[in-house]
Design a protein around this motif. Sequence first.
Motif, PDB file in Angstrom:
ATOM      1  N   ALA A  43       0.822  -1.212   0.000  1.00 27.23           N
ATOM      2  CA  ALA A  43       0.000   0.000   0.000  1.00 27.23           C
ATOM      3  C   ALA A  43       0.858   1.265   0.000  1.00 27.23           C
ATOM      4  O   ALA A  43       0.497   2.268  -0.618  1.00 27.23           O
ATOM      5  CB  ALA A  43      -0.936  -0.001   1.209  1.00 27.23           C
ATOM      6  N   LEU A  44       1.999   1.239   0.685  1.00 24.14           N
ATOM      7  CA  LEU A  44       2.859   2.426   0.735  1.00 24.14           C
ATOM      8  C   LEU A  44       3.371   2.792  -0.650  1.00 24.14           C
ATOM      9  O   LEU A  44       3.434   3.970  -1.011  1.00 24.14           O
ATOM     10  CB  LEU A  44       4.027   2.195   1.693  1.00 24.14           C
ATOM     11  CG  LEU A  44       3.714   2.256   3.185  1.00 24.14           C
ATOM     12  CD1 LEU A  44       4.968   1.944   4.001  1.00 24.14           C
ATOM     13  CD2 LEU A  44       3.172   3.637   3.567  1.00 24.14           C
ATOM     14  N   ALA A  45       3.750   1.785  -1.440  1.00 21.68           N
ATOM     15  CA  ALA A  45       4.248   2.043  -2.787  1.00 21.68           C
ATOM     16  C   ALA A  45       3.145   2.592  -3.683  1.00 21.68           C
ATOM     17  O   ALA A  45       3.370   3.503  -4.486  1.00 21.68           O
ATOM     18  CB  ALA A  45       4.829   0.763  -3.380  1.00 21.68           C
ATOM     19  N   VAL A  46       1.929   2.055  -3.543  1.00 13.94           N
ATOM     20  CA  VAL A  46       0.790   2.550  -4.332  1.00 13.94           C
ATOM     21  C   VAL A  46       0.498   4.006  -3.969  1.00 13.94           C
ATOM     22  O   VAL A  46       0.248   4.849  -4.839  1.00 13.94           O
ATOM     23  CB  VAL A  46      -0.451   1.672  -4.104  1.00 13.94           C
ATOM     24  CG1 VAL A  46      -1.662   2.237  -4.848  1.00 13.94           C
ATOM     25  CG2 VAL A  46      -0.178   0.239  -4.558  1.00 13.94           C
ATOM     26  N   GLY A  72     -12.543   9.404  -0.583  1.00 10.50           N
ATOM     27  CA  GLY A  72     -11.831  10.649  -0.830  1.00 10.50           C
ATOM     28  C   GLY A  72     -10.323  10.506  -0.886  1.00 10.50           C
ATOM     29  O   GLY A  72      -9.625  11.474  -1.198  1.00 10.50           O
ATOM     30  N   ALA A  73      -9.793   9.319  -0.592  1.00 12.10           N
ATOM     31  CA  ALA A  73      -8.343   9.118  -0.601  1.00 12.10           C
ATOM     32  C   ALA A  73      -7.849   8.865  -2.023  1.00 12.10           C
ATOM     33  O   ALA A  73      -8.623   8.519  -2.926  1.00 12.10           O
ATOM     34  CB  ALA A  73      -7.969   7.945   0.293  1.00 12.10           C
ATOM     35  N   LEU A  74      -6.530   9.036  -2.212  1.00 14.95           N
ATOM     36  CA  LEU A  74      -5.935   8.804  -3.526  1.00 14.95           C
ATOM     37  C   LEU A  74      -5.885   7.319  -3.865  1.00 14.95           C
ATOM     38  O   LEU A  74      -5.801   6.955  -5.043  1.00 14.95           O
ATOM     39  CB  LEU A  74      -4.510   9.384  -3.580  1.00 14.95           C
ATOM     40  CG  LEU A  74      -4.388  10.907  -3.533  1.00 14.95           C
ATOM     41  CD1 LEU A  74      -2.919  11.309  -3.505  1.00 14.95           C
ATOM     42  CD2 LEU A  74      -5.082  11.537  -4.739  1.00 14.95           C
ATOM     43  N   ILE A  75      -5.916   6.461  -2.859  1.00 15.05           N
ATOM     44  CA  ILE A  75      -5.871   5.021  -3.091  1.00 15.05           C
ATOM     45  C   ILE A  75      -7.000   4.344  -2.326  1.00 15.05           C
ATOM     46  O   ILE A  75      -7.606   4.949  -1.436  1.00 15.05           O
ATOM     47  CB  ILE A  75      -4.512   4.408  -2.669  1.00 15.05           C
ATOM     48  CG1 ILE A  75      -4.336   4.503  -1.146  1.00 15.05           C
ATOM     49  CG2 ILE A  75      -3.364   5.091  -3.391  1.00 15.05           C
ATOM     50  CD1 ILE A  75      -3.133   3.721  -0.629  1.00 15.05           C
ATOM     51  N   ARG A  82      -3.839 -11.475   3.990  1.00 15.07           N
ATOM     52  CA  ARG A  82      -2.574 -11.078   4.598  1.00 15.07           C
ATOM     53  C   ARG A  82      -1.985  -9.904   3.824  1.00 15.07           C
ATOM     54  O   ARG A  82      -2.183  -9.779   2.626  1.00 15.07           O
ATOM     55  CB  ARG A  82      -1.577 -12.258   4.588  1.00 15.07           C
ATOM     56  CG  ARG A  82      -1.962 -13.390   5.515  1.00 15.07           C
ATOM     57  CD  ARG A  82      -0.888 -14.479   5.504  1.00 15.07           C
ATOM     58  NE  ARG A  82      -0.724 -15.070   4.193  1.00 15.07           N
ATOM     59  CZ  ARG A  82       0.225 -15.958   3.894  1.00 15.07           C
ATOM     60  NH1 ARG A  82       1.088 -16.339   4.816  1.00 15.07           N
ATOM     61  NH2 ARG A  82       0.298 -16.475   2.685  1.00 15.07           N
ATOM     62  N   GLY A  83      -1.254  -9.071   4.517  1.00 16.72           N
ATOM     63  CA  GLY A  83      -0.583  -7.958   3.841  1.00 16.72           C
ATOM     64  C   GLY A  83      -1.400  -6.687   3.839  1.00 16.72           C
ATOM     65  O   GLY A  83      -2.454  -6.584   4.488  1.00 16.72           O
ATOM     66  N   HIS A  84      -0.918  -5.709   3.098  1.00 19.46           N
ATOM     67  CA  HIS A  84      -1.547  -4.394   3.037  1.00 19.46           C
ATOM     68  C   HIS A  84      -1.657  -3.979   1.575  1.00 19.46           C
ATOM     69  O   HIS A  84      -0.992  -3.048   1.118  1.00 19.46           O
ATOM     70  CB  HIS A  84      -0.724  -3.374   3.827  1.00 19.46           C
ATOM     71  CG  HIS A  84      -0.516  -3.750   5.263  1.00 19.46           C
ATOM     72  ND1 HIS A  84      -1.477  -3.559   6.226  1.00 19.46           N
ATOM     73  CD2 HIS A  84       0.533  -4.338   5.886  1.00 19.46           C
ATOM     74  CE1 HIS A  84      -1.026  -3.995   7.389  1.00 19.46           C
ATOM     75  NE2 HIS A  84       0.193  -4.474   7.214  1.00 19.46           N
ATOM     76  N   ALA A  85      -2.505  -4.664   0.832  1.00 19.21           N
ATOM     77  CA  ALA A  85      -2.676  -4.384  -0.586  1.00 19.21           C
ATOM     78  C   ALA A  85      -3.511  -3.124  -0.780  1.00 19.21           C
ATOM     79  O   ALA A  85      -4.300  -2.725   0.088  1.00 19.21           O
ATOM     80  CB  ALA A  85      -3.327  -5.569  -1.288  1.00 19.21           C
ATOM     81  N   ALA A  86      -3.319  -2.479  -1.941  1.00 21.84           N
ATOM     82  CA  ALA A  86      -4.066  -1.268  -2.250  1.00 21.84           C
ATOM     83  C   ALA A  86      -4.182  -1.133  -3.763  1.00 21.84           C
ATOM     84  O   ALA A  86      -3.497  -1.822  -4.527  1.00 21.84           O
ATOM     85  CB  ALA A  86      -3.370  -0.040  -1.658  1.00 21.84           C
TER      86      ALA A  86
END
Length: 283
Positions: A43-46, A72-75, A82-86
């Motif tokens: 998610a951080l990279a996205v 309203g967020a950009l992602i 598992r993980g933090h996908a976006a």
Amino acid sequence: MLEFELPAAPQRVEELCGGLLGLSVCRVHAPAGRFLLICAEGALAVAFEATLFDLLAESRFPAPRPRRARGGALIAKLDVPRGHAAAACYPLSSGENIDGARATTPQLLDVGRLLARLHLIGEAHPASVVTPLRGADLADRLARCAESEQLVAALRADLSALPLGAAHGRLGPEQALYIGDRCSAVLPSGEAHSGPLALDLARAVCSWALRAVERVPAIRAILSGYQALRRLSPEERDGLYPALRCAAAHEGAYRLVAGMRDPVEPLRAIDAVGEAEIRAAAG
């Protein structure tokens, strides 16, 4: 897609090649227009890439501004076990992709200029995120075989001493839309990060020039366009050949993982051009 208020069953979805493991890139055709949908495990990279493209659009750079999610967020964060996908969504403007093998000198000059401008604008990016998959990490993931052994040394090249900044990730023919000789839009790659700018330039050079019939003129055109706006430092000029070998090994590694033929061909092509020719092209 519902997170970005797009239809759950759009008119057409084209799955594009995502080089990184855990990265999915799709072109969505909907009544509201064409969109690029990027989903990744990090998610951080996205978020880094979406913030970069929001900054580019604000600076009147030819790039799509991210379409905001319902909250309203950009992602949009994805619910995965598992993980933090976006995911991020980008509206596509007019223009079409071109065949990199047939790119003209004005088109290649434009690629170089736009990448240099992106690097200059990216100096104002408020965050820093390491690449989702460094060359050394990619080398560790490759299955042991004759082809991977030839790629590993180039992938492990230490470029950390070169100037760092916000990098596009892979500005190739798939990430550029054209109207005639003018690039009408630079698209996200799903691989944006903070890293050596010379390596980002090298990845663009490999993505375009290695497909060209005449590789050296194509390399010279991209480098000339780039340095018209941002001159390479002495350290970057010295490090450009190792960066090009690393970039070519990246392309080869992606081919190897995808089961494509001749994964070592990009690296052989750079070696055939030679360090002396690259130094002369860099000025």
